[in-house]
Design a protein around this motif. Structure first.
Motif, short mmCIF file in Angstrom:
data_model
loop_
_atom_site.label_atom_id
_atom_site.label_comp_id
_atom_site.label_asym_id
_atom_site.label_seq_id
_atom_site.Cartn_x
_atom_site.Cartn_y
_atom_site.Cartn_z
N TYR A 27 -0.49 5.73 11.48
CA TYR A 27 -0.79 4.87 10.25
C TYR A 27 0.03 3.27 10.70
O TYR A 27 -0.60 2.24 10.59
CB TYR A 27 -0.16 5.21 9.08
CG TYR A 27 -0.61 4.53 7.92
CD1 TYR A 27 -1.59 3.53 7.70
CD2 TYR A 27 0.22 4.78 6.74
CE1 TYR A 27 -1.57 2.78 6.74
CE2 TYR A 27 -0.03 4.04 5.37
CZ TYR A 27 -1.06 3.15 5.58
OH TYR A 27 -1.34 2.38 4.38
N LYS A 28 1.35 3.48 11.02
CA LYS A 28 1.93 2.18 11.46
C LYS A 28 1.48 1.27 12.42
O LYS A 28 1.42 0.16 12.72
CB LYS A 28 3.45 2.42 11.57
CG LYS A 28 3.87 3.33 12.96
CD LYS A 28 5.30 3.33 12.99
CE LYS A 28 5.60 4.15 14.40
NZ LYS A 28 7.20 4.07 14.50
N SER A 29 0.73 1.90 13.48
CA SER A 29 0.21 1.36 14.77
C SER A 29 -1.08 0.62 14.14
O SER A 29 -1.13 -0.58 14.73
CB SER A 29 -0.18 2.49 15.82
OG SER A 29 0.84 3.19 16.22
N ILE A 30 -1.75 1.02 13.28
CA ILE A 30 -2.87 0.31 12.92
C ILE A 30 -2.46 -0.80 12.02
O ILE A 30 -2.95 -2.03 11.98
CB ILE A 30 -3.77 1.23 12.05
CG1 ILE A 30 -4.30 2.51 12.63
CG2 ILE A 30 -4.88 0.46 11.17
CD1 ILE A 30 -5.20 3.64 11.63
N GLN A 31 -1.42 -0.56 11.28
CA GLN A 31 -0.99 -1.70 10.39
C GLN A 31 -0.21 -2.92 11.57
O GLN A 31 -0.50 -4.01 11.22
CB GLN A 31 0.41 -1.10 9.77
CG GLN A 31 1.06 -2.12 8.75
CD GLN A 31 2.44 -1.68 8.37
OE1 GLN A 31 2.66 -0.44 8.23
NE2 GLN A 31 3.33 -2.35 7.51
N GLN A 32 0.52 -2.54 12.33
CA GLN A 32 0.87 -3.47 13.46
C GLN A 32 -0.55 -4.08 14.14
O GLN A 32 -0.23 -5.49 14.25
CB GLN A 32 1.64 -2.78 14.43
CG GLN A 32 3.24 -2.26 13.81
CD GLN A 32 3.85 -1.41 14.88
OE1 GLN A 32 3.09 -0.94 15.79
NE2 GLN A 32 5.02 -0.89 14.35
N SER A 33 -1.44 -3.44 14.41
CA SER A 33 -2.66 -3.90 14.91
C SER A 33 -3.18 -5.15 13.98
O SER A 33 -3.67 -6.27 14.69
CB SER A 33 -3.48 -2.91 15.49
OG SER A 33 -2.94 -2.27 16.58
N PHE A 66 0.84 -1.23 -0.06
CA PHE A 66 0.01 0.07 0.19
C PHE A 66 0.99 1.20 -0.10
O PHE A 66 2.18 1.22 0.20
CB PHE A 66 -0.94 0.12 1.16
CG PHE A 66 -2.12 0.71 0.96
CD1 PHE A 66 -3.01 0.32 0.30
CD2 PHE A 66 -2.42 1.82 1.77
CE1 PHE A 66 -4.18 1.21 -0.24
CE2 PHE A 66 -3.74 2.53 1.63
CZ PHE A 66 -4.44 2.22 0.52
N LEU A 67 0.04 2.28 -0.25
CA LEU A 67 0.76 3.60 -0.25
C LEU A 67 0.88 4.44 0.96
O LEU A 67 -0.51 4.28 1.56
CB LEU A 67 0.29 4.32 -1.61
CG LEU A 67 1.00 5.95 -1.75
CD1 LEU A 67 2.27 5.76 -2.17
CD2 LEU A 67 0.14 6.65 -2.79
N GLY A 68 1.79 5.05 1.45
CA GLY A 68 1.45 5.88 2.67
C GLY A 68 2.83 6.10 3.50
O GLY A 68 3.62 5.74 3.29
N ASP A 69 2.50 7.03 4.37
CA ASP A 69 3.59 7.32 5.46
C ASP A 69 3.23 6.58 6.66
O ASP A 69 2.56 7.12 7.38
CB ASP A 69 3.88 8.86 5.49
CG ASP A 69 4.89 9.40 6.41
OD1 ASP A 69 5.74 8.51 7.09
OD2 ASP A 69 5.03 10.38 6.81
N PRO A 70 4.10 5.83 7.17
CA PRO A 70 3.83 4.96 8.49
C PRO A 70 3.96 5.89 9.59
O PRO A 70 3.27 5.55 10.51
CB PRO A 70 5.05 4.01 8.37
CG PRO A 70 5.72 3.95 7.03
CD PRO A 70 5.39 5.33 6.29
N GLU A 71 4.62 6.99 9.51
CA GLU A 71 4.42 8.04 10.57
C GLU A 71 3.40 9.06 10.40
O GLU A 71 3.44 9.85 11.52
CB GLU A 71 5.90 8.83 10.56
CG GLU A 71 7.09 7.83 10.90
CD GLU A 71 7.12 7.31 12.12
OE1 GLU A 71 6.63 7.82 13.26
OE2 GLU A 71 7.60 6.11 12.06
#
Length: 325
Positions: free
Chosen positions: A183-189, A134-139
């Motif tokens: 964003y990265k927190s949602i990804q990790q969850s 996916f596209l995006g900035d993890p921070e």
């Protein structure tokens, strides 16, 4: 809500104001443009209902972009605020601007949600194995708020302003200032939840998920997407045709995944690198008023949420139960 950078205040949009300082925003003109375009399309004998719908969607995005809004949805919400502010006269006007609404925190029970809402498209795609990049900035900060907190804030505002003869106030009901979520927190969850509780597909087999590869620029996304999806799809198409459609199922499945990822990227592109933070000073004052009156049943303070716990134990299980098909 909007995707312009910086702190967005709880202030009204005056009639004709634009996000990019462009001139010429007039609601009557916009209405006329829509009506004339729809009339043109209706008189065109080659038009179908589908082609008319697509053309009108394109026109909406074009008009929104002209004045700085990323899509028709947020553009028309802003226009609605302008009209209300302009026509309210001596009537009290209270506007709530909720950010991305997620499943309920507590009531009527934790995790309740009706239909796929915004980030749940990502959850569905990921849990079913359709989303590997996916596209995006993890921070970047994703501003979300549970549905019951939005409802409680609405009730509190009605009570707080019921007896005021004239007022105009805006409440941002969100979390990006009070309790920011990356964003990265949602990804990790998502990875933790679906690793422990994999989706069972139509064949009765668990879908094994891996970490989503997040690309932080459109150029890098396009390169990766081409290697991961487009080139295999083209090769499979050739082989499928050469072998009398022997790979129809595999080809259709890969094409569906490809289209799914592209649709999501296009839909969320304006928000994937958001640098926006939504000031919630008015909402904080309202929270304090609720506490002073010991009306804790009308909770809507995002600072009470542990995002990892909420997504892994409440939101994702709720989404699986109520919206996964």
């Amino acid at each position: 809500m909007l995707s312009t950078p910086g702190l967005i205040l709880e202030t009204p949009y005056l009639l004709g104001k634009t996000l990019n300082d462009a001139n010429g925003l007039d609601i009557n003109t916009e209405k006329k443009i829509i009506e004339e375009r729809l009339k043109e399309l209706s008189y065109d004998k080659t038009s179908t209902d589908k082609s008319i719908t697509l053309a009108m969607k394109d026109l909406g995005v074009e008009r929104a972009n002209k004045f700085g809004w990323p899509n028709t949805y947020v553009f028309t919400k802003a226009l609605g605020e302008m009209i209300l502010g302009h026509m309210k006269g001596d009537m009290p006007l209270v506007i709530l601007r909720p950010t991305i609404i997620t499943s309920t925190y507590k009531e009527p029970f934790p995790g309740w949600i009706e239909g796929i809402r915004t980030i749940d498209s990502l959850a569905v795609g990921y849990g079913k194995g359709q989303l590997s990049c996916f596209l995006g900035d993890p921070e970047s900060i994703i501003d979300v708020i549970p549905a019951d907190m939005v409802v409680n804030a609405m009730i509190a505002t009605m009570v707080a302003h019921a007896n005021q003869p004239s007022c105009e106030i805006i409440y941002h009901v969100g979390s990006s200032v009070s309790n920011p979520l990356k964003y990265k927190s949602i990804q990790q969850s998502g990875y933790k939840y679906f690793s422990k509780h994999p989706w069972i597909n139509k064949e009765g087999k668990p879908v094994i998920v891996g970490q989503v590869k997040v690309l932080n620029s459109m150029a890098s996304f396009q390169r990766y997407f081409s290697l991961r999806y487009l080139l295999p799809l083209q090769g499979l198409q050739v082989a499928n045709l050469a072998l009398c459609h022997a790979f129809n199922g595999t080809y259709t499945n890969l094409k569906r995944k490809t289209n799914f990822v592209l649709r999501l990227v296009e839909l969320y592109k304006p928000y994937l690198f958001s640098k926006s933070f939504y000031d919630d000073m008015n909402t904080k004052k309202l929270c304090q008023l609720v506490r002073e009156n010991e009306a804790d049943m009308f909770y809507f303070d995002p600072k009470t949420i542990d995002w990892a716990v909420y997504f892994e134990n409440t939101h994702l299980p709720g989404a699986v139960k109520h919206v996964f098909k």
